[in-house]
Scaffold this active site. Structure first.
Site, mmCIF file in Angstrom:
data_model
loop_
_atom_site.group_PDB
_atom_site.id
_atom_site.type_symbol
_atom_site.label_atom_id
_atom_site.label_comp_id
_atom_site.label_asym_id
_atom_site.label_seq_id
_atom_site.Cartn_x
_atom_site.Cartn_y
_atom_site.Cartn_z
ATOM 1 C CG ASN A 1 -5.023 6.565 3.345
ATOM 2 O OD1 ASN A 1 -5.986 7.370 2.811
ATOM 3 N ND2 ASN A 1 -3.806 6.569 2.769
ATOM 4 C CG HIS B 1 -1.937 1.051 1.268
ATOM 5 N ND1 HIS B 1 -1.596 2.369 1.543
ATOM 6 C CD2 HIS B 1 -3.269 0.904 0.949
ATOM 7 C CE1 HIS B 1 -2.630 3.147 1.316
ATOM 8 N NE2 HIS B 1 -3.756 2.487 1.119
ATOM 9 N NE ARG B 2 5.016 3.101 -3.083
ATOM 10 C CZ ARG B 2 6.242 2.988 -3.294
ATOM 11 N NH1 ARG B 2 6.991 1.918 -3.151
ATOM 12 N NH2 ARG B 2 6.964 4.174 -3.830
ATOM 13 C CG ASP B 3 -0.333 7.243 1.877
ATOM 14 O OD1 ASP B 3 0.242 7.638 3.048
ATOM 15 O OD2 ASP B 3 -1.349 8.072 1.384
ATOM 16 C CB ILE B 4 -0.749 2.020 6.039
ATOM 17 C CG1 ILE B 4 -0.960 0.879 5.224
ATOM 18 C CG2 ILE B 4 -1.557 1.781 7.611
ATOM 19 C CD1 ILE B 4 -2.260 0.677 4.793
#
Length: 194
Positions: A82, A75-78
């Protein structure tokens, strides 16, 4: 536990994504609201929400193509923004906008940092290659904050926050809150291992 995308396309010169509507709030709005009215966020809720988010991440991390090849989606943007909680209690991860599968042709430039700083893993902060463990680290940082009411990585500016992440100085959750169960502390220490 991942928001569903129903359709995507283009109308004239505008692109669109039609996705599932979640009637609820993201966690970055829920916790401050509880804090504002003086209600500590219950650990049981924090653990349930984190557990449901992990189910969504597990699905993404283990996704395969039609031939059974692992896609290795990260995902890279937890972040709390989000993670959505619907009014009926359903937990959904949103915004796979910067997610990356190892089969994509586009390469991340060396040293490029994406995501929100305070929840990045050390390898993401250093611009290194990522795998599913980076998302687990990020969710660990979020859960740490939810149950201790203390943000794990802080600093006066972006560089100070990055240094804090890379140095990896993490106090046990029980340092801030004595009633953290040993099992929860053990799980957090494992999730937040460098």
């Amino acid at each position: 536990n991942i928001v569903q995308i129903y359709d995507l396309g283009r109308i004239n010169e505008s692109y669109f994504i039609a996705m599932e509507y979640i009637s609820g709030r993201d966690m970055s709005r829920i916790l401050p609201k509880a804090d504002k009215v003086g209600i500590p966020f219950p650990m049981i809720y924090a653990l349930r929400i984190a557990s449901n988010a992990l189910e969504g991440l597990f699905f993404a991390h283990t996704k395969t193509d039609a031939y059974g090849n692992a896609l290795n989606i990260v995902h890279r943007d937890i972040t709390p923004e989000n993670i959505l909680v619907s009014f009926n209690g359903t937990v959904k991860i949103v915004d796979f906008g910067i997610a990356k599968a190892n089969t994509q042709l586009e390469q991340t430039r060396a040293g490029e940092i994406k995501g929100k700083l305070s929840y990045m893993s050390p390898e993401q902060a250093m611009g290194k290659q990522l795998d599913h463990r980076s998302d687990i680290f990020s969710l660990g940082a979020i859960l740490y904050e939810w149950i201790t009411s203390c943000k794990l990585f802080t600093g006066e500016n972006e560089m100070a926050i990055l240094k804090s992440i890379i140095d990896g100085k993490i106090y046990p959750p029980s340092y801030f809150k004595e009633d953290i169960p040993e099992e929860v502390e053990r799980i957090l220490k494992r999730a937040l291992a460098k």
